[in-house]
Design an enzyme around this catalytic site. Structure first.
Site, PDB file in Angstrom:
ATOM      1  CG  ASP A  41      -2.106  -0.932   1.053  1.00 29.22           C
ATOM      2  OD1 ASP A  41      -2.276  -1.467  -0.061  1.00 29.22           O
ATOM      3  OD2 ASP A  41      -2.841  -1.130   2.034  1.00 29.22           O
ATOM      4  CB  ALA A  42       3.899   2.198   1.896  1.00 26.83           C
ATOM      5  CB  VAL A  43       4.953   0.559  -3.088  1.00 26.04           C
ATOM      6  CG1 VAL A  43       5.437   0.708  -4.516  1.00 26.04           C
ATOM      7  CG2 VAL A  43       6.079   0.085  -2.175  1.00 26.04           C
ATOM      8  CE1 TYR A  44      -2.889   1.777  -6.656  1.00 27.43           C
ATOM      9  CE2 TYR A  44      -3.527   3.170  -4.798  1.00 27.43           C
ATOM     10  CZ  TYR A  44      -3.780   2.672  -6.066  1.00 27.43           C
ATOM     11  OH  TYR A  44      -4.907   3.065  -6.738  1.00 27.43           O
ATOM     12  CE  LYS A 122      -9.235   5.675   3.765  1.00 27.26           C
ATOM     13  NZ  LYS A 122      -8.913   4.371   3.153  1.00 27.26           N
ATOM     14  CD  GLU A 177     -13.801  -0.150   4.475  1.00 23.73           C
ATOM     15  OE1 GLU A 177     -14.670   0.590   3.956  1.00 23.73           O
ATOM     16  OE2 GLU A 177     -12.652  -0.284   4.017  1.00 23.73           O
ATOM     17  CB  CYS A 428      14.145 -26.321  29.442  1.00 25.80           C
ATOM     18  SG  CYS A 428      14.920 -25.944  27.855  1.00 25.80           S
TER      19      CYS A 428
END
Ligand SMILES: NC(=O)c1ccc[n+]([C@@H]2O[C@H](COP(=O)([O-])OP(=O)(O)OC[C@H]3O[C@@H](n4cnc5c(N)ncnc54)[C@H](O)[C@@H]3O)[C@@H](O)[C@H]2O)c1
Ligand SMILES: [Zn+2]
EC number: 6.5.1.2
Length: 691
Positions: A41-44, A122, A177, A428
């Site tokens: 999403d960040a790249v988009y 959102k 949503e 252990c």
């Protein structure tokens, strides 16, 4: 929320711009069609911003139906349900400054102050429109291209929060949503893998895949929250949401309504801060004018309303390569897979490792070493891997083989619970933990070596460091080849370790992502264990060398260690750091005059390795200092008020040179850094600590 200001550069050529438009369109087409993702999403978002910046700079380059001007960037799947009124996108802002500008522009546009703004989360899912007739749910459609969407009534009926019947027989339309909670995401992927289908990569794609599924081979849970309604009169938005809640529809009812921009920003910030604890993903806040009269005056463009805006938070999910999966055995014997990642920046923080929860999860999420994976980091939470990009899986990849036996003690593994455990539990790790605690650089307990630790743990006398202090001479003397004398000596050594400084206790406890020098820094910074335990993740980051990732780990570790720390304290182990000096309060004349405690806070006399202003000198110890190990040498530097460093540079204030010193001493001479012979340093230490 501070972020680096950055300028979005337009593309240099029209060909670059067009190529980006195609990329955006392809990505949007994949995104709205189902669960698959072409890019982060960040790249988009960044690509979209660049496309918009280019169109601003070169309006003549703009393509027809540019993704910046149409709903869903033109990628929405058109269906045959025509909307009563277009379902639009939202414009975005990414920081406070542009949000303020947007609000000013809106007020200018309507020619008066906005009567009130609502601030809603959102939620990261899919928009739907749901029609109720006489109180019955009759049709649900996706947004599609904004004008018409696909009929998803069957699948949407199962969404929690979208009831089959309203509390009253009203005919209305509800918009909101559809999404999947984090918990339901796990359930959904469990079902998917059980039916042999590939798991979803993250909750948003799971919601999309479930809602848009053609054949229903599984029934994954969905949720719904409404943020719009038609047919409920013309009151404010906030009132409509309250009304929906009363009718039994889950909605944003109760969201804050702000009249000042500052209040609005505070509400946005509150959503951002709390986003890690919601149990579902949100990717921003939506700010809307509350009054219909304001909305009407503002109107909408073909793509988005002018009366509302999305304030996007920094993306909390990125993709990166999973380099390896390591198996970690915790203090209580819990065995967990940990992901080692190609470093990736997520909302401003470099992430290098992530949790994979448990081995079932690894299978359910179908994650393999070498995969490109989705990593989510929400606020102060340890990052997690939600899934893998299966289409990018290397051909030669093989599934990870979970351990057959405990990787630490080779014992049996208890697999009856989700979280696997070594059947030896605390025992252990006891041997390792105890030797670490007793080591010379930690609590320095002479005579407590490996053999003895084996004996006391095997006898069940000791499982954690606090038990050591309960050991009795008689008990120890009864051990093979022990005898009264050595037992007494050992008990004395154990008891006298109680006066060690807190930094050594911390070192001895083996807090992950901290070593000896970090333990000292933490101890000097906070002064007492109590203060350290009370420190927030933000407080921890004030310590030099503690970034967000380390701070989160340290905080989690301290929570886990709290019981043993409490037991150590109860046995009289010192939990304070002697070199700690409360930092003088920030210079504020008014406060000085009126604060009765101010006198207590005056800085103490300077230590030998403190500069005039009280800050520590940077000191390098090279070669051996008589009577001290290398770690003790560094510790001594800090006890004398300095900060120990490993390499000599122009910033070094002092180099302590002992026998066997090599290139560092030469470098110090070359740079003209002050040099102190090791004997002098030892003497300084002796006189200072005696005083
Ligand atoms: N990774 C990819 O390849 C890819 C492709 C396309 C889109 N995207 C993501 O989707 C975003 C744009 O998508 P969009 O145009 O669907 O959404 P948008 O950013 O234009 O916002 C509108 C949408 O927000 C949602 N929403 C959530 N809470 C809301 C609320 N309280 N009030 C109103 N709306 C609310 C609704 O679904 C609505 O349709 C991008 O910023 C990007 O993050 C990603
Ligand atoms: Zn074990």
């Amino acid at each position: 929320m501070t972020r680096l200001p950055f300028m979005t550069q337009p593309f240099p050529t029209v060909a670059d711009y067009r190529a980006a438009v195609t990329q955006v369109r392809d990505a949007a087409a994949a995104y709205y069609a189902g669960p698959d993702l072409a890019m982060d999403d960040a790249v988009y978002d960044a690509l979209m911003q660049r496309v918009a910046a280019t169109e601003d700079a070169h309006p003549d380059w703009k393509v027809e139906d540019s993704p910046t001007e149409v709903v869903a960037a033109g990628g929405g799947v058109v269906g045959d349900v025509v909307h009563s009124e277009p379902m639009l996108s939202l414009d975005n802002v990414f920081n406070e400054d542009t949000l303020r500008k947007w609000a000013l522009r809106l007020e200018k546009l309507i020619g008066r102050p906005v009567a009130g703004f609502t601030v809603e989360p959102k939620i990261d899912g899919l928009a739907i429109a749901a029609r109720y007739e006489d109180g019955r749910l009759v049709q649900v459609a996706t947004r599609g291209d904004g004008r018409a969407g696909e009929d998803v009534t069957g699948q949407a009926r199962r969404a929690a929060g979208l009831p089959e019947r309203l509390a009253e027989p009203l005919t209305i339309e509800v918009r909101g949503e559809v999404f999947m909670t984090d918990a339901d995401f796990d359930v959904a992927n469990g079902m998917r893998t059980a039916t042999g289908e590939p798991p979803f990569a993250h909750p948003r794609s799971a919601a999309a895949g479930t809602l848009l599924a053609q054949d229903r081979t599984y029934d994954a849970p969905l949720s719904f929250v409404a943020y719009g309604a038609r047919g409920l009169g013309d009151g404010p938005h906030s009132a409509a949401m309250a009304e929906l809640a009363r009718l039994g529809v889950s909605s944003t009812a109760g969201m804050p309504v702000s009249t000042s921009i500052d209040d609005l920003l505070a509400a946005v910030e509150a959503l951002n801060t709390g986003r890690g604890t919601l149990g579902y993903g949100i990717d921003g806040a939506v700010i809307k004018a509350d009054q219909p009269a304001d909305r009407e005056l503002a109107g909408s463009s073909s793509r988005a309303p002018r009366w509302g805006i999305a304030y996007k938070f920094p993306a909390d999910t990125r993709t990166t390569r999973l380099k390896a999966i390591e198996v970690q055995v915790g203090r209580t014997g819990v065995i967990t897979p940990v992901a080692v990642l190609e470093p990736v920046q997520i909302s401003g923080v470099i992430v290098t490792s992530a949790t994979l929860h448990n081995f079932d999860d690894l299978v359910r999420r179908n994650v393999r070493p070498g995969d490109t994976v989705f990593v989510r980091r929400a606020g102060d939470v340890i990052p997690e891997i939600t899934g893998a990009k299966l289409d990018e899986r290397p051909a030669d990849s093989v599934p990870f083989e979970p351990p057959v036996r405990c990787p630490r003690c080779d014992g049996e593994i208890d697999r009856t619970q989700k979280r696997w455990r070594c059947t030896r539990g605390r025992a252990c790790g006891a041997r390792e933990a105890l030797s670490y605690y007793a080591a010379r650089d930690s609590m320095d307990i002479e005579g407590l070596g490996g053999k003895l630790i084996d004996m006391v743990t095997a006898a069940g006398l000791v499982t954690d460091p606090a038990d050591l202090y309960d050991l009795k001479v008689e008990t120890l003397a009864a051990f093979d080849r022990m005898g009264e004398v050595s037992a007494t000596k050992l008990v004395t050594a154990i008891q006298s370790s109680k006066t060690q400084p807190m930094s050594r206790v911390l070192t001895g406890l083996g807090v992950r992502m901290t070593g000896r020098s970090m333990s000292r820094r933490l101890a000097t910074h906070f002064g007492t264990m109590e203060a350290l335990l009370a420190a927030s993740v933000a407080d921890l980051q004030e310590v030099e060398g503690v970034g967000p990732e380390r701070a989160v780990t340290i905080a989690a570790e301290l929570v886990e260690l709290q019981p043993v720390i409490a037991r150590l304290t109860a046995r009289g182990v010192n939990m304070t750091e002697p070199t700690y000096r409360p930092r003088p309060p920030a210079a504020s004349p008014a406060a000085d005059a009126s604060d009765p405690d101010a006198a207590d806070a005056t800085p103490a006399a300077l230590l030998p390795l403190q500069k005039e202003d009280g800050t520590p000198m940077t000191v390098v110890v090279t070669g051996s200092v008589p009577g001290l190990t290398r770690n003790e040498g560094n510790e001594a530097v800090e006890r004398l008020g300095g900060r120990s460093s490993g390499s000599v540079s122009k910033k070094t204030d002092l180099v302590v040179v002992g026998e066997g010193a090599g290139s560092k001493a030469a470098k110090a001479e070359e740079l003209g850094v002050r040099i102190m012979p090791a004997e002098e340093f030892a003497e300084l230490l002796r006189t200072t600590t005696m005083a």
